[in-house]
Design a protein around this motif. Structure first.
Motif, PDB file in Angstrom:
ATOM      1  N   VAL A 194       0.821  -1.250   0.080  1.00  0.00           N
ATOM      2  CA  VAL A 194       0.125   0.109   0.063  1.00  0.00           C
ATOM      3  C   VAL A 194       0.692   0.888  -0.062  1.00  0.00           C
ATOM      4  CG1 VAL A 194      -1.818   1.209   1.112  1.00  0.00           C
ATOM      5  CG2 VAL A 194      -1.862  -1.249   1.231  1.00  0.00           C
ATOM      6  N   VAL A 195       0.764   2.050  -1.232  1.00  0.00           N
ATOM      7  CA  VAL A 195       1.808   3.249  -1.310  1.00  0.00           C
ATOM      8  C   VAL A 195       0.854   4.241  -1.587  1.00  0.00           C
ATOM      9  CG1 VAL A 195       3.628   4.290  -2.474  1.00  0.00           C
ATOM     10  CG2 VAL A 195       3.618   1.530  -1.795  1.00  0.00           C
ATOM     11  N   ASP A 196       0.594   5.396  -0.947  1.00  0.00           N
ATOM     12  CA  ASP A 196      -0.101   6.722  -1.030  1.00  0.00           C
ATOM     13  C   ASP A 196      -1.574   6.197  -1.439  1.00  0.00           C
ATOM     14  OD1 ASP A 196       2.026   8.289  -0.883  1.00  0.00           O
ATOM     15  OD2 ASP A 196       2.604   8.053  -2.818  1.00  0.00           O
ATOM     16  N   GLY A 197      -2.246   5.441  -0.534  1.00  0.00           N
ATOM     17  CA  GLY A 197      -3.421   4.864  -0.914  1.00  0.00           C
ATOM     18  C   GLY A 197      -3.607   3.974  -2.077  1.00  0.00           C
ATOM     19  N   LYS A 198      -2.750   3.210  -2.614  1.00  0.00           N
ATOM     20  CA  LYS A 198      -2.938   2.541  -3.728  1.00  0.00           C
ATOM     21  C   LYS A 198      -2.341   1.367  -3.562  1.00  0.00           C
ATOM     22  CE  LYS A 198      -3.357   6.287  -7.185  1.00  0.00           C
ATOM     23  NZ  LYS A 198      -2.999   6.959  -8.342  1.00  0.00           N
ATOM     24  N   ALA A 199      -2.969   0.012  -4.127  1.00  0.00           N
ATOM     25  CA  ALA A 199      -2.404  -1.185  -3.961  1.00  0.00           C
ATOM     26  C   ALA A 199      -1.348  -1.514  -5.306  1.00  0.00           C
ATOM     27  CB  ALA A 199      -3.218  -2.119  -4.314  1.00  0.00           C
ATOM     28  N   VAL A 200       0.064  -1.585  -4.956  1.00  0.00           N
ATOM     29  CA  VAL A 200       1.021  -1.742  -5.722  1.00  0.00           C
ATOM     30  C   VAL A 200       1.505  -3.184  -5.929  1.00  0.00           C
ATOM     31  CG1 VAL A 200       3.296  -0.855  -6.393  1.00  0.00           C
ATOM     32  CG2 VAL A 200       2.139   1.060  -5.382  1.00  0.00           C
ATOM     33  N   ALA A 201       1.535  -3.730  -6.881  1.00  0.00           N
ATOM     34  CA  ALA A 201       1.812  -5.193  -7.290  1.00  0.00           C
ATOM     35  C   ALA A 201       3.394  -5.219  -7.056  1.00  0.00           C
ATOM     36  CB  ALA A 201       1.628  -5.587  -8.714  1.00  0.00           C
ATOM     37  N   THR A 202       3.876  -6.156  -6.380  1.00  0.00           N
ATOM     38  CA  THR A 202       5.213  -6.267  -5.880  1.00  0.00           C
ATOM     39  C   THR A 202       5.717  -7.746  -6.134  1.00  0.00           C
ATOM     40  OG1 THR A 202       5.133  -4.358  -4.402  1.00  0.00           O
ATOM     41  CG2 THR A 202       7.046  -5.586  -4.356  1.00  0.00           C
ATOM     42  N   PRO A 203       6.350  -7.893  -7.103  1.00  0.00           N
ATOM     43  CA  PRO A 203       6.668  -9.424  -7.250  1.00  0.00           C
ATOM     44  C   PRO A 203       7.841  -9.861  -6.248  1.00  0.00           C
ATOM     45  CG  PRO A 203       7.169  -8.271  -9.266  1.00  0.00           C
ATOM     46  CD  PRO A 203       6.870  -7.097  -8.238  1.00  0.00           C
ATOM     47  N   VAL A 204       7.407 -10.981  -5.659  1.00  0.00           N
ATOM     48  CA  VAL A 204       8.264 -11.486  -4.517  1.00  0.00           C
ATOM     49  C   VAL A 204       8.937 -12.804  -4.924  1.00  0.00           C
ATOM     50  CG1 VAL A 204       7.020 -10.075  -2.800  1.00  0.00           C
ATOM     51  CG2 VAL A 204       6.145 -12.497  -3.700  1.00  0.00           C
ATOM     52  N   ARG A 205       9.787 -13.158  -4.036  1.00  0.00           N
ATOM     53  CA  ARG A 205      10.359 -14.562  -4.010  1.00  0.00           C
ATOM     54  C   ARG A 205      10.231 -15.301  -2.556  1.00  0.00           C
ATOM     55  NH1 ARG A 205      15.622 -16.387  -2.958  1.00  0.00           N
ATOM     56  NH2 ARG A 205      16.473 -14.365  -2.768  1.00  0.00           N
ATOM     57  N   VAL A 206       9.493 -16.456  -2.523  1.00  0.00           N
ATOM     58  CA  VAL A 206       9.176 -16.948  -1.490  1.00  0.00           C
ATOM     59  C   VAL A 206      10.039 -18.203  -1.157  1.00  0.00           C
ATOM     60  CG1 VAL A 206       6.775 -16.194  -1.538  1.00  0.00           C
ATOM     61  CG2 VAL A 206       7.141 -18.575  -2.458  1.00  0.00           C
ATOM     62  N   GLY A 207       9.905 -18.397   0.281  1.00  0.00           N
ATOM     63  CA  GLY A 207      10.465 -19.725   0.938  1.00  0.00           C
ATOM     64  C   GLY A 207       9.577 -20.712   1.346  1.00  0.00           C
ATOM     65  N   PRO A 208      10.007 -21.339   2.492  1.00  0.00           N
ATOM     66  CA  PRO A 208       9.352 -22.185   3.115  1.00  0.00           C
ATOM     67  C   PRO A 208       7.974 -21.425   3.567  1.00  0.00           C
ATOM     68  CG  PRO A 208      11.504 -22.575   3.649  1.00  0.00           C
ATOM     69  CD  PRO A 208      11.522 -21.391   2.985  1.00  0.00           C
TER      70      PRO A 208
END
Length: 471
Positions: free
Chosen positions: A397-411
């Motif tokens: 959540v940035v400045d009231g907006k949803a910003v899609a953020t690619p992530v790398r996940v683990g266990p």
């Protein structure tokens, strides 16, 4: 007077004009608000670093660590059941008594038969002894006859010499010859008697062997009868509780193999030491080892988490009815004095590793098609694999907006996931509701629903106070 009236009229005209202008401005403002997109209500959470315990989940059932099925080894009628279902028993307590009258009669019959068999053995042995004595006596007589034959043959030899020299008549020679023939006949008869005695002795030996075998068989029958009689009294082999009672006094029990359900009289279990038999997926079993900690939840005890350790991992794969494979894994539970029932359905999380890092709710990480994301989100992002059609993203959540953020996940565990890259501590991300996460898009306006005023409950009385908040 005319001047005063004119001033009043002027003020009224100005007031009406001002109100008209204010109405036009308010209308334009409301039109603008109506045309602006409404912010999506979401739940948010501030990202922080913490510990995540990686675990292997598995379903299963709760069973006592020690459980025995009490079955009968003899066919008889139940005459006493001192303990009922739910009663505590101690090791050695008599839990079943069977009617022993038939088995007692069988034992007495076996004992009488054995006495008769032993008497027959003694009779055969006595007969053999007599035959042995007769044989010895006949052998002694035979030796005497042989001596007589030797004397008669020597006498015949002398008679021949004397006859040849003319010193005795022929009659004396013939008498000596007849004597030898008589002794030879006696020897033949003696040999026949000895052979008959030896044959009788061999027959007596065979009869003794048969009688001895009969005695041993009779003794074995008595041991079996005594064992069967002892088995009419069944004692508990463990301390525990009667968890199931399948028979009543007056019923006739049957014997069976491998404790078939129809032959089990009762079940006794030690409920102070319980275990979970978990069905661990074939893909996860390599991660397990004995001694690992586990958390067990039981539907009946929703407010309690039972802790335990992995005690045994099956070496043989088991195939379920649907064809899937699993490995039976035993988890010994720590009850801390609490008693739970056998047969409960349970779930376990077996702890296989501990990680520290950015941990977020698992549902906050969603799959998105690469082509559906703006180019600025995916371009030159180290967490985006352009060879794949979909990537995992979280919405900051940035400045009231949803910003899609690619992530790398683990266990992950059942509820949270370790994020290895893409998020930093302090980031605020969208964590729900799930139906919103499923549809939310990049740059969409959002608002934290916890900051909104609570809505009045539906059905509140007019003029009355509001009810509880909306869920």
């Amino acid at each position: 007077m005319k001047i005063i009236i004119g001033v009043i009229v002027g003020f009224v005209v100005l007031a009406i004009g001002g109100l008209a202008i204010a109405g036009f401005v308010f209308r334009d403002h409301m039109t603008f608000l109506a045309s602006a997109p409404r912010a999506t209500e979401v739940r948010v959470e501030t990202v922080a670093a913490r510990e995540l315990i990686e675990s292997v989940p598995a379903p299963g059932e709760i069973e006592p660590n020690t459980k025995v099925d009490i079955s009968a080894t003899v066919v008889a009628e139940i005459v006493a059941l001192p303990f009922r279902e739910g009663d505590l028993v101690k090791k050695g307590d008599v839990v079943v008594r069977l009617d022993d009258r038939e088995l007692t009669a069988r034992l007495l019959g076996a004992q009488a038969s054995l006495e008769s068999t032993k008497a027959n053995l003694e009779s055969v042995r006595a007969s053999r002894a007599r035959t042995q004595a007769q044989l010895l006596e006949q052998q002694a007589r035979h030796k005497g006859v042989l001596t007589t034959l030797e004397f008669a043959e020597k006498n015949l030899q002398r008679k021949r010499e004397l006859h040849d020299s003319g010193d005795i008549p022929l009659a004396e020679l013939e008498t000596a010859q007849e004597r030898v023939r008589e002794v030879l006949a006696q020897i033949d008869a003696s040999n026949m008697l000895i052979a008959a005695a030896e044959s009788s002795l061999q027959a007596a030996d065979a009869q003794i062997l048969q009688a001895e075998a009969a005695v041993r068989q009779g003794e074995a029958e008595i041991r079996l009868a005594e064992e069967a009689l002892r088995n009419t009294i069944i004692a508990s082999p463990i301390d525990g509780k009667v968890t199931k009672l399948n028979a009543e006094v007056g019923e006739r029990v049957v014997t069976g193999t491998m404790n078939n359900p129809g032959t089990v009289i009762m079940t006794i279990a030690d409920l102070s030491r319980m275990k979970m038999i978990a069905r661990v997926a074939e893909a996860d079993v390599a991660k397990l080892q004995t001694g690992q900690k586990a958390r067990v939840t039981i539907e009946t005890y929703r407010d309690t988490v039972f802790h335990g350790v992995v005690d045994r991992i099956a070496l043989q794969r088991t195939t379920a009815n649907d064809g899937t494979g699993f490995f039976e894994t035993e988890i010994m539970l720590r009850l801390d004095g609490r008693e739970i029932r056998s047969g409960h359905v349970a779930n376990v999380e077996i702890e296989i590793a501990t990680h520290t890092g950015i941990v977020v709710p698992s549902q906050a990480v969603v799959e998105r098609a690469v082509e559906d994301l703006p180019i600025e989100v995916v371009e030159n992002n180290p967490h985006v694999d352009r060879n794949k059609k979909t990537i995992r993203v979280a919405y900051r959540v940035v400045d009231g907006k949803a910003v899609a953020t690619p992530v790398r996940v683990g266990p992950s565990d059942l509820t949270h996931t370790l994020v290895l890259g893409g998020l930093d501590a302090g980031d605020v991300i969208v964590t729900g509701p799930y139906k919103v996460l499923d549809k939310i898009r990049h740059d969409e306006r959002v608002v934290d629903l916890t900051t909104l005023p609570r809505k009045p409950a539906s059905g509140a009385a007019a003029g009355g106070s509001t009810g509880g908040s909306a869920s």
